[in-house]
Write a protein that holds these residues in place. Sequence first.
Motif, mmCIF file in Angstrom:
data_model
loop_
_atom_site.group_PDB
_atom_site.id
_atom_site.type_symbol
_atom_site.label_atom_id
_atom_site.label_comp_id
_atom_site.label_asym_id
_atom_site.label_seq_id
_atom_site.Cartn_x
_atom_site.Cartn_y
_atom_site.Cartn_z
ATOM 1 N N ALA A 142 19.019 -13.030 -12.530
ATOM 2 C CA ALA A 142 18.166 -14.270 -12.891
ATOM 3 C C ALA A 142 18.924 -15.216 -13.957
ATOM 4 O O ALA A 142 19.662 -14.702 -14.792
ATOM 5 N N GLY A 143 18.776 -16.582 -13.859
ATOM 6 C CA GLY A 143 19.871 -17.460 -14.589
ATOM 7 C C GLY A 143 21.063 -17.849 -13.992
ATOM 8 O O GLY A 143 21.653 -18.699 -14.542
ATOM 9 N N GLY A 144 21.343 -17.083 -12.954
ATOM 10 C CA GLY A 144 22.813 -17.242 -12.334
ATOM 11 C C GLY A 144 22.830 -18.440 -11.423
ATOM 12 O O GLY A 144 21.720 -19.003 -11.092
ATOM 13 N N SER A 145 23.802 -18.524 -10.692
ATOM 14 C CA SER A 145 23.931 -19.685 -9.773
ATOM 15 C C SER A 145 24.479 -19.201 -8.506
ATOM 16 O O SER A 145 25.317 -18.265 -8.429
ATOM 17 N N LEU A 146 24.311 -19.868 -7.426
ATOM 18 C CA LEU A 146 24.805 -19.917 -6.260
ATOM 19 C C LEU A 146 25.044 -21.233 -5.474
ATOM 20 O O LEU A 146 24.191 -22.191 -5.898
ATOM 21 N N ARG A 147 25.677 -21.418 -4.619
ATOM 22 C CA ARG A 147 26.034 -22.373 -4.029
ATOM 23 C C ARG A 147 25.983 -22.169 -2.353
ATOM 24 O O ARG A 147 26.935 -21.530 -2.034
ATOM 25 N N LEU A 148 25.158 -22.710 -1.676
ATOM 26 C CA LEU A 148 25.000 -22.338 -0.347
ATOM 27 C C LEU A 148 25.719 -23.657 0.393
ATOM 28 O O LEU A 148 25.628 -24.919 0.365
ATOM 29 N N SER A 149 26.311 -23.315 1.678
ATOM 30 C CA SER A 149 27.028 -24.317 2.550
ATOM 31 C C SER A 149 26.227 -24.205 3.869
ATOM 32 O O SER A 149 25.840 -23.027 4.433
ATOM 33 N N CYS A 150 26.395 -25.341 4.495
ATOM 34 C CA CYS A 150 25.875 -25.511 6.089
ATOM 35 C C CYS A 150 26.700 -26.209 6.767
ATOM 36 O O CYS A 150 26.881 -27.401 6.516
ATOM 37 N N ALA A 151 27.577 -25.491 7.485
ATOM 38 C CA ALA A 151 28.546 -26.073 8.325
ATOM 39 C C ALA A 151 27.934 -26.554 9.846
ATOM 40 O O ALA A 151 27.460 -25.617 10.398
ATOM 41 N N ALA A 152 28.069 -27.791 10.118
ATOM 42 C CA ALA A 152 27.464 -27.939 11.489
ATOM 43 C C ALA A 152 28.659 -28.327 12.489
ATOM 44 O O ALA A 152 29.804 -28.563 12.065
ATOM 45 N N SER A 153 28.432 -28.073 13.810
ATOM 46 C CA SER A 153 29.446 -28.040 14.785
ATOM 47 C C SER A 153 28.725 -28.590 15.852
ATOM 48 O O SER A 153 27.564 -28.417 16.260
ATOM 49 N N GLY A 154 29.551 -29.049 17.159
ATOM 50 C CA GLY A 154 29.073 -29.365 18.272
ATOM 51 C C GLY A 154 28.857 -30.942 18.375
ATOM 52 O O GLY A 154 29.163 -31.489 19.204
ATOM 53 N N ARG A 155 28.388 -31.444 17.437
ATOM 54 C CA ARG A 155 28.368 -33.052 17.240
ATOM 55 C C ARG A 155 28.373 -33.324 15.847
ATOM 56 O O ARG A 155 27.874 -32.532 14.973
ATOM 57 N N THR A 156 28.435 -34.713 15.405
ATOM 58 C CA THR A 156 28.252 -34.940 13.972
ATOM 59 C C THR A 156 26.899 -35.104 13.611
ATOM 60 O O THR A 156 26.060 -35.345 14.405
ATOM 61 N N VAL A 157 26.695 -34.836 12.239
ATOM 62 C CA VAL A 157 25.321 -34.771 11.875
ATOM 63 C C VAL A 157 25.118 -35.831 10.748
ATOM 64 O O VAL A 157 24.091 -35.831 10.079
ATOM 65 N N SER A 158 26.218 -36.659 10.686
ATOM 66 C CA SER A 158 26.031 -37.713 9.758
ATOM 67 C C SER A 158 24.741 -38.657 9.795
ATOM 68 O O SER A 158 24.485 -39.226 8.786
ATOM 69 N N SER A 159 24.258 -38.948 10.980
ATOM 70 C CA SER A 159 23.079 -39.755 11.209
ATOM 71 C C SER A 159 21.774 -38.862 11.019
ATOM 72 O O SER A 159 20.550 -39.510 11.180
#
Length: 125
Positions: free
Chosen positions: A14-31
């Motif tokens: 408790a009180g700590g930090s985490l950084r989650l990442s979500c990598a997309a593939s197959g096509r761009t998710v920019s939109s």
Amino acid sequence: QVQLVESGGGLVQAGGSLRLSCAASGRTVSSYVMGWFRQAPGKEREFVTAITSSMVSTYYVDSVKGRFTISRDNAKNTVFLQMNSLKPEDTAVYYCAASSKVTYYSGRTDLYDYWGQGTQVTVSS
């Protein structure tokens, strides 16, 4: 088709930090509007935060405001969730999701087209 893969979960005090990442593939998710949801044992999957494709707008559930920050790097097709000041009640499986159906954000899971497999976040007291 879009594949989403989350990473960065783990066990933290408790009180700590985490950084989650979500990598997309197959096509761009920019939109796409990108969101993070979480599901604790025995509970419904709940909306946590979302970010628009332009990165102009972000939305947070009240319980994480001021502690969590969502961001995205469209060039890398990746979305991030920085989680600070974690609490035991943040313990859940965290899911990344992509929506082509909403313009700003939505907490409705049925409006998201693609989902990752989830990453476990456990916060000990």
